[in-house]
Design a protein around this motif. Structure first.
Motif, PDB file in Angstrom:
ATOM      1  N   MET A   1      -4.630  -4.690  -3.839  1.00 49.37           N
ATOM      2  CA  MET A   1      -3.570  -5.084  -2.910  1.00 49.37           C
ATOM      3  C   MET A   1      -4.163  -5.827  -1.716  1.00 49.37           C
ATOM      4  SD  MET A   1      -0.574  -2.541  -1.703  1.00 49.37           S
ATOM      5  CE  MET A   1       1.083  -2.955  -2.192  1.00 49.37           C
ATOM      6  N   ALA A  74       7.976  12.935   6.360  1.00 47.26           N
ATOM      7  CA  ALA A  74       7.387  13.245   5.055  1.00 47.26           C
ATOM      8  C   ALA A  74       7.859  14.609   4.558  1.00 47.26           C
ATOM      9  CB  ALA A  74       5.866  13.195   5.137  1.00 47.26           C
ATOM     10  N   TYR A 107      -1.483  12.564  -4.633  1.00 50.52           N
ATOM     11  CA  TYR A 107      -1.371  11.320  -3.873  1.00 50.52           C
ATOM     12  C   TYR A 107      -2.421  10.383  -4.432  1.00 50.52           C
ATOM     13  CZ  TYR A 107       1.749  12.651  -0.041  1.00 50.52           C
ATOM     14  OH  TYR A 107       2.834  12.995   0.728  1.00 50.52           O
ATOM     15  N   GLN A 108      -1.979   9.337  -5.075  1.00 47.99           N
ATOM     16  CA  GLN A 108      -2.922   8.449  -5.722  1.00 47.99           C
ATOM     17  C   GLN A 108      -3.788   9.293  -6.638  1.00 47.99           C
ATOM     18  OE1 GLN A 108      -1.180   5.993  -4.609  1.00 47.99           O
ATOM     19  NE2 GLN A 108      -2.690   4.759  -3.512  1.00 47.99           N
TER      20      GLN A 108
ATOM     21  N   VAL B  48      -0.887   0.854   3.175  1.00 49.59           N
ATOM     22  CA  VAL B  48      -1.259   1.671   2.013  1.00 49.59           C
ATOM     23  C   VAL B  48      -2.755   1.935   2.040  1.00 49.59           C
ATOM     24  CG1 VAL B  48      -1.478   1.659  -0.502  1.00 49.59           C
ATOM     25  CG2 VAL B  48       0.680   0.983   0.558  1.00 49.59           C
ATOM     26  N   VAL B  54       2.584   5.068   0.878  1.00 47.45           N
ATOM     27  CA  VAL B  54       2.156   5.309  -0.490  1.00 47.45           C
ATOM     28  C   VAL B  54       3.316   4.947  -1.412  1.00 47.45           C
ATOM     29  CG1 VAL B  54       2.942   7.703  -0.690  1.00 47.45           C
ATOM     30  CG2 VAL B  54       0.867   6.997  -1.866  1.00 47.45           C
ATOM     31  N   TYR B  61       8.190   2.685  -1.569  1.00 44.78           N
ATOM     32  CA  TYR B  61       7.159   3.191  -0.673  1.00 44.78           C
ATOM     33  C   TYR B  61       7.705   4.264   0.262  1.00 44.78           C
ATOM     34  CZ  TYR B  61       4.183  -0.452  -2.443  1.00 44.78           C
ATOM     35  OH  TYR B  61       3.421  -1.222  -3.280  1.00 44.78           O
ATOM     36  N   ILE B  63       6.191   7.499   3.296  1.00 40.91           N
ATOM     37  CA  ILE B  63       5.107   7.910   4.176  1.00 40.91           C
ATOM     38  C   ILE B  63       3.969   8.502   3.345  1.00 40.91           C
ATOM     39  CG2 ILE B  63       4.486   9.450   6.071  1.00 40.91           C
ATOM     40  CD1 ILE B  63       6.438   7.264   6.838  1.00 40.91           C
ATOM     41  N   GLY B  64       2.763   8.132   3.666  1.00 36.70           N
ATOM     42  CA  GLY B  64       1.618   8.548   2.873  1.00 36.70           C
ATOM     43  C   GLY B  64       0.838   9.714   3.449  1.00 36.70           C
TER      44      GLY B  64
END
Lengths: 255, 255
Positions: A1, A74, A107-108, B48, B54, B61, B63-64
């Motif tokens: 990205m 979140a 997460y990922q 990101v 995220v 998308y 909040i990450g």
DNA sequence: GCAAAATTCCGAAATAATAGGAATTTTGTA
DNA sequence: TACAAAATTCCTATTATTTCGGAATTTTGC
């Protein structure tokens, strides 16, 4: 990205703030990132403007209210957190003394604890804590997620973490890793001992979202000493945890 | 404070994420901020990369994990949160049924609840919630802070919020506002009724840090109905809250 | 009210951001 | 597994922004 170089440099400032060093002076931030003083002030200015940093004593910057606010968003929004809260509480209540309940999220390719609950915490150190990122490969809470990743994702993980996978005894090549994850997937809820914290025992079950996609895990941590040779207790905890995982999965599917 | 325009634009994306709209597609973000698609992707890419956003379902998308992690740092580090946690719990336990305990903190000229605790929540809506920013002028938790601001800061607030101050009946000019805050300061712990939420009654006491600087407030929220005409109960709660405020202040001064 | 520290200001050279459309990758679904 | 649709990346010239050092200014602590 692709990213925006300037914004990246500004955001890299945030990464310097940690539990070990939660307070910085602008000059030190600049020195750390090799920026001139005026540039460092500009960067900090942007983060302060966004509320991500705030000056406590003048000249001393810490994490600002926007971070806490984002966390609230979140928490309020995450269907996993919302649906699992009560189930996590009940799980801990029914599990008997000396347990910590953990709700973890993928997460990922990392795992993060997003909720924790305890009535009577065990006398051991535990790495899992709300907000702390954890590796996907170690500890029952992580492995319960890992072994349920879709094949494509699992493959990507394997390619990235080949050595770690081998070191954990999960296979030296893709085929054996795949076989091992299949085996572990079938033996859920998973039990792990001392993988993250010496003396800690974890029991975790996977939680799935739409389309049977793995979302996270729910489980318990307790002192390994406390259940030494008490396989009946472990089995009863596995049953409870497994039921909790299914309950959360069901709650997520319901409106 | 001078800022970096590009970083500001990137960070402005974060502000679009809210409880009402916690999930965005890149295209919509771009439309909202009038950016081309490729630029929007670059912006999102930076956020990101920093973990602040995220992708849940691809293209969507939220909040990450970095936000949750920053929150952990804030919580672990904030001396107010650390020192007040146990005192807040005790306060709620001793306050009897139907109360919520709140710990609030001054951020710039806003107030944010940084901790909350309840055993038996009252049957009312409350605005205060961990992570939610609140105005400095309404509600006992805020006013307990406001009236203890240093004169310079109070003046700055008055100049900014002249109309709001008048609307709350705290004075139409600086002199009368100053007099009113002095009066309220002396009558701590403060009691307010329905200023933020209809039917809610708040009792709050200030908490001070080094050099007697105001840091925040600690207090209780309960149903106004429940203490109607029970001035004895209110007085006993004021005593408890006042003691809690002093206890936190003392804890902050100790090593 | 003063000295020290923190922060802002400045402008010109150097660097990076941006749009928009095409190309590519990824995803959901048959 | 293959396909169509969606999401994302790539491209490059033009335009706009960032960056620096050091001086000027404001704010703070005593």
């Amino acid at each position: 990205m692709k990213k925006v170089a300037t914004a990246d440099r500004v955001l890299s400032i945030l990464r310097l703030f940690s539990t070990e060093r939660p307070e910085w002076q602008v000059e030190d931030l600049g020195a750390e990132l090799q920026l001139s003083a005026s540039t460092a002030y500009e960067y900090v200015g942007s983060l302060v403007g966004a509320g991500l940093l705030v000056a406590g004593r003048t000249g001393h910057y810490t994490i600002g209210p926007a971070a806490i606010e984002l966390d609230l968003i979140a928490r309020r929004v995450d269907p996993l957190t919302r649906n699992a809260r009560e189930i996590l509480r009940k799980l801990v209540e029914e599990s008997g003394a000396g347990t910590i309940g953990l709700l973890c999220r993928l997460y990922q390719l990392q795992v993060m604890c997003v909720d924790e609950y305890s009535i009577d915490p065990p006398p051991i150190e535990t790495s899992y804590e709300r907000g702390r990122p954890m590796p996907l490969i170690r500890g029952s809470a992580s492995k319960a997620i890992l072994v349920n990743l879709p094949a494509r994702t699992l493959r990507r993980f394997f390619d990235l973490e080949r050595e770690a996978v081998a070191a954990m005894g999960l296979g030296r090549d893709w085929e054996s890793f795949k076989a091992e994850t299949r085996r572990l997937r079938r033996s859920a809820p998973l039990v792990s001992i001392g993988e993250l914290d010496a003396g800690a025992l974890g029991v975790s079950a996977p939680v799935f979202g739409e389309n049977d996609l793995i979302l996270g895990s729910i489980g318990l941590v307790l002192s390994a000493e406390a259940v030494r040779e008490d396989s009946a207790r472990i089995e009863s905890l596995r049953t409870l945890v497994g039921a909790a995982g299914q309950a959360v999965t069901r709650a997520l599917l319901a409106p």
